[in-house]
Design an enzyme around this catalytic site. Structure first.
Site, mmCIF file in Angstrom:
data_model
loop_
_atom_site.group_PDB
_atom_site.id
_atom_site.type_symbol
_atom_site.label_atom_id
_atom_site.label_comp_id
_atom_site.label_asym_id
_atom_site.label_seq_id
_atom_site.Cartn_x
_atom_site.Cartn_y
_atom_site.Cartn_z
ATOM 1 N N TYR A 232 15.043 31.815 5.804
ATOM 2 C CA TYR A 232 13.821 32.539 6.144
ATOM 3 C C TYR A 232 13.758 32.851 7.635
ATOM 4 O O TYR A 232 14.153 32.031 8.463
ATOM 5 C CB TYR A 232 12.597 31.670 5.827
ATOM 6 C CG TYR A 232 12.225 31.621 4.358
ATOM 7 C CD1 TYR A 232 11.944 32.787 3.644
ATOM 8 C CD2 TYR A 232 12.136 30.406 3.700
ATOM 9 C CE1 TYR A 232 11.579 32.722 2.307
ATOM 10 C CE2 TYR A 232 11.770 30.327 2.371
ATOM 11 C CZ TYR A 232 11.493 31.499 1.675
ATOM 12 O OH TYR A 232 11.144 31.431 0.373
ATOM 13 N N LYS B 36 0.843 -1.198 0.000
ATOM 14 C CA LYS B 36 0.000 0.000 0.000
ATOM 15 C C LYS B 36 0.883 1.255 0.000
ATOM 16 O O LYS B 36 2.059 1.185 0.370
ATOM 17 C CB LYS B 36 -0.887 -0.017 1.240
ATOM 18 C CG LYS B 36 -0.101 -0.108 2.535
ATOM 19 C CD LYS B 36 -0.984 -0.370 3.728
ATOM 20 C CE LYS B 36 -0.118 -0.451 4.983
ATOM 21 N NZ LYS B 36 -0.842 -0.922 6.133
HETATM 22 C C1 LIG Z 1 -0.083 -1.782 6.892
HETATM 23 C C2 LIG Z 1 -0.702 -2.991 7.404
HETATM 24 C C3 LIG Z 1 0.068 -4.113 7.746
HETATM 25 C C4 LIG Z 1 1.560 -4.121 7.737
HETATM 26 O O1 LIG Z 1 2.079 -3.651 8.955
HETATM 27 P P1 LIG Z 1 3.652 -3.572 9.183
HETATM 28 O O2 LIG Z 1 3.780 -3.154 10.591
HETATM 29 O O3 LIG Z 1 4.154 -2.560 8.229
HETATM 30 O O4 LIG Z 1 4.174 -4.916 8.902
HETATM 31 C C5 LIG Z 1 -0.575 -5.271 8.097
HETATM 32 N N1 LIG Z 1 -1.934 -5.320 8.143
HETATM 33 C C6 LIG Z 1 -2.709 -4.260 7.836
HETATM 34 C C7 LIG Z 1 -4.184 -4.404 7.921
HETATM 35 C C8 LIG Z 1 -2.134 -3.061 7.482
HETATM 36 O O5 LIG Z 1 -2.908 -2.005 7.195
#
Ligand SMILES: *Cc1c(COP(=O)(O)O)cnc(C)c1O
Length: 819
Positions: free
Chosen positions: A714, A487
């Site tokens: 700045y 994702k």
């Molecule tokens: C992002 C996510 C993961 C992965 O988690 P990590 O800590 O990055 O391994 C697993 N399950 C769900 C539902 C997520 O949204």
């Protein structure tokens, strides 16, 4: 001239049992069923390891291989295949290579050390290839498997072998020594790499020195090994030193002049000199090792100086970049030999983002083969690689054009004439592999085809990604599947580029946050099942059109999807059920499960592929009791659901740290996220099995001298404590380097030195205090890498590594490396 043995000869050499179906002549050894090009003459070694070799026998058989080395007769009803049965397949591979090595009496240099092996090997090749016909490891094939495959390439035309040997555990070097059988030894830099595999640095050194046990001559750094073991001193040693003049080569003066490095030394009581075209510490040390080796082999100081000055960068990496006209460019413009061509074609074949594949290839030099034999091999590789266009550059490749069975071929005599016609080739929406011998200057082609990047880039090392994946695979109970979380552009690391690698390395599932992300993967040619964590009802049509699988987490969403499925006459559509066991973000809660079950029981429109939940603090010991509670309520939920459905579903709850810390909660699948990208709070930083895959780097646009009285940036927030220097670099908050890093909070690596920011971060640039660093405009600056870790940046501004990674904006070009 290639190694050829019949199957029956090999059977004798490796003392195997088993019946020979056909006594084929073998020229190629393969250990990876996906890399089979030349089926008929290949011998497949079914190595057991993380991936059970036997699973791949069937695959290799389908690809036409008929000869196998295995540790037990596979359960396959075939009569036309030979299975040579041995107690240990790796040992068989190694003894075959050792036998092959014994057939030749050439000089062989064996290289070991913890850093610099590959560079020294490649440089020695550059330095000595004018008069030697050299065989060497492809890339850094220096392992228990890589070394035998490398040594297997020795043929009777070679008069020098240069092989590197890498070990990570005691007892490995004896095996490599028996295969390489070096008569000249080189010890390169000794650092801390792989220390964890040994009791002490001394044990590691002792182990490495085993490579030299039959060497007549050993080249090493005297400063490093003043206590060189006595039994080694009995050999002829060529030592070099930057401290003591009793060494054979004593480097007594070193000066850096305009990007180069000038050294003077005492050798045989004469003063000699050498100019190195690099100035970083590692390159200088590697160059001295090469200098010493050449002298040890009888080259004159003048020859050494002249050749070392012309050394060029060794790039063992393929780079995958965005090109013009929606092309993807695989840039391997720095070297060309059969082995690296095979590796590059293999990487090309992993790319699914475009239908069309094009290869731009120059003449190949220094193969040690007759031209016709060489181009027959090249053609075989290319014809098997299913490419659409071949663009050949050079006279030799054109001479053999009849050999190429590719839909479209074009030939050019040299690089300038190809460049002149480049536009007319209409390269668009294709993956282009650029591969050329150095003298063809293919970097000009790559420059013409690659999109101009603003000089801040995020480099992604795909090999490290694979290593990280294997790190977690090794922690799984047998049969547990992996869902890779890609994702948010794979946590900022890329889309199809990362997914292609994961698909090729056989993860079971991918997960994205939104439908659009899934569509991008499908359009990039990804065929793995993909779960969508937050499916939007408005995009259900696209979700289904692209075969994406929704996670259903509420009655509202469930009803909407069922209604959609009814309208569209869809049945048994794969979905995933999300349970809320304590995160309280989305998901069905315990009290809702019964109602959900009633609805699932009578539902023909969907088929539940999996039931999952998410741990809120799997890495935190202080919340372990809560995690246990989550696990228990997850078990209750999936039992009820499976009872209602009457069939088994895939059950999963563990994220990255869950895999590491909660092995009993792996169930049928784990969801691997940030660990893939090299970050896991539950893994010790000393465990080098896990490494960050991303390097964020930028460049210096200007260096200024600033008096202490002046202010910087700045709102006049920055100033120097004393008169000094600042460097302005090409990264700002619009690139994801947040304003919170300003005023000394953030630090970057400039020529190896960690320096603080000064003043506020601006939108596209920021300033660094480089008062104590030698720095010039154009120099590279590291924002994060494996040394300056994402975890540290997160600490500096009070956030978590996830946010640092995903903040890197899309304006920052991603470049992918593959070795
Ligand atoms: C992002 C996510 C993961 C992965 O988690 P990590 O800590 O990055 O391994 C697993 N399950 C769900 C539902 C997520 O949204």
């Amino acid at each position: 001239m290639q190694a050829t043995y019949t199957v029956s000869q090999i059977k004798g050499i490796i003392s195997a049992s088993g019946n020979i179906a056909e006594d084929i002549t073998i020229t190629i050894l393969v250990t990876d069923s996906r890399r089979i090009n030349n089926r008929a003459t290949s011998l497949f070694f079914a190595l057991s390891g993380r991936r059970n070799g036997h699973e791949f026998i069937a695959d290799a058989y389908t690809r036409g291989v008929r000869s196998f080395v295995v540790n037990s007769q596979p359960d396959m009803a075939v009569t036309d295949a030979t299975f040579l049965i041995v107690p240990d397949v790796l040992t068989a591979l190694q003894s075959l290579a050792a036998y092959h090595r014994k057939q030749f009496s050439l000089d062989v240099i064996g290289i070991t050390g913890s850093n610099g092996k590959t560079i020294v090997k490649e440089w020695l090749y550059q330095l000595m290839c004018p008069e030697k016909n050299i065989v060497r490891n492809p890339k850094s094939y220096n392992s228990q498997i890589g070394v035998p495959l490398s040594v297997w390439q020795i043929n009777s035309a070679n008069n020098l072998g240069i092989f590197e040997a890498g070990i990570s555990r005691p007892a490995e070097m004896d095996k490599l020594e028996a295969i390489i059988q070096p008569n000249i030894g080189i010890l390169t830099h000794m650092g801390t790499a792989h220390d964890e595999g040994f009791d002490s640095p001394e044990q590691k050194l002792q182990e490495k020195l085993k490579l030299f046990k039959n060497c007549e001559q050993i080249v090493y750094n005297y400063d490093l090994l003043i206590d060189f073991p006595d039994d080694m001193r009995e050999r002829k040693c060529f030592t070099w030193s930057r401290k003591f003049n009793i060494a054979t080569l004593y480097v007594f003066s070193e000066t850096s002049i305009s990007g180069k490095y000038y050294m003077r030394a005492i050798y045989k009581e004469e003063e000699i000199e050498c100019l190195v075209p690099f100035k970083d510490e590692a390159s200088i040390e590697n160059a001295i090792v090469c200098w010493a080796t050449m002298l040890a082999l009888g080259y004159t100081p003048a020859q050494c100086d002249e050749r070392i000055e012309r050394l060029t960068n060794v790039s063992m990496r393929l780079e995958l970049k965005d090109g013009i006209n929606d092309c993807s460019i695989i840039d391997d413009s720095y070297n060309s030999d059969i082995q690296s061509l095979e590796i590059a074609l293999n990487f090309l074949s992993q790319q699914n983002q475009h239908q069309k594949k094009t290869l731009i290839l120059s003449d190949i030099y220094q193969s040690g083969l007759q031209l016709n034999a060489l181009y027959e091999q090249v053609a075989r590789l290319i014809n098997n690689a299913k490419i659409d266009r071949l663009i050949g550059v050079g006279n030799s490749i054109a001479e053999y054009k009849e050999l190429f069975d590719v839909p479209k071929t074009y030939f050019f005599t040299d690089t300038p004439s190809l460049l002149k016609d480049l536009v007319r080739l209409h390269l668009h929406e294709e993956t282009i592999l650029i591969k050329g011998s150095r003298s063809f200057e293919f970097e000009k082609i790559s420059r013409a085809l690659v999109q101009k990047a603003h000089e801040t880039i995020l480099e992604i090392n795909l090999n490290t990604l694979i290593n990280n994946l294997n790190f977690y695979k090794a922690k799984l109970q047998p049969g547990v599947k992996i869902m890779a979380m890609v994702k948010a552009f794979s946590y900022g690391s890329g889309t199809f580029e990362v997914a292609n690698v994961l698909q090729y390395n056989k993860v079971d599932y991918l997960a994205v946050a939104y439908t659009d992300e899934g569509i991008a993967l499908r359009e990039g040619g990804i065929e793995l099942p993909i779960m969508v964590l937050n499916p939007e009802p408005l995009a259900f049509d696209k979700l289904v059109a692209y075969k994406l699988e929704p996670a259903l987490y509420s009655f509202t969403l469930y009803d909407e999807f069922i209604k959609f499925a009814q309208d569209e006459l869809i049945s048994s559509y794969p979905v995933h059920i999300k349970i809320d066991t304590g995160m309280h973000r989305v998901g069905f809660e315990a009290f809702e499960i019964e109602t959900l079950c009633d609805m699932l029981e009578i539902n023909p429109y969907i088929r539940v592929k999996s039931v999952y939940s998410h741990l809120v603090a799997s890495d935190a010991e202080e919340h372990d009791l809560f995690t246990l509670k989550q696990i228990t309520s997850f078990e209750n939920a999936f039992r009820q659901i499976e009872d209602a459905l009457g069939y088994q579903v895939i059950k999963h709850i563990a994220n990255t740290s869950g895999i590491t810390r909660w092995p009993n909660a792996q169930y049928d699948m784990v969801r691997l996220g940030i660990g893939l990208y090299g970050v896991d709070g539950a893994v010790s930083r000393d465990d080098t099995g896990l490494q960050p895959i991303a390097t964020l780097k930028t460049t210096v646009s200007q260096v200024k001298r600033i008096p202490a009285a002046e202010t910087i940036g700045y709102m006049r927030n920055g100033s120097l404590k004393a008169d000094g220097k600042i460097a302005t670099v090409r990264i700002g908050y619009a690139d994801g380097y947040l304003r919170a890093f300003g005023n000394g909070v953030g630090k970057m690596l400039v020529n190896g030195v960690l320096v603080p920011t000064v003043g506020n971060i601006t939108m596209d640039m920021c300033m660094l205090d480089v008062s104590n660093v030698e720095v010039r405009e154009g120099d590279e600056v590291i924002v994060f890498n494996e040394q300056q870790r994402i975890e540290e940046l997160a600490l500096q501004i009070g956030t978590i590594p996830y946010e640092i990674l995903t903040n890197v904006s899309q304006r920052v070009k991603r470049v992918y490396f593959y070795e």
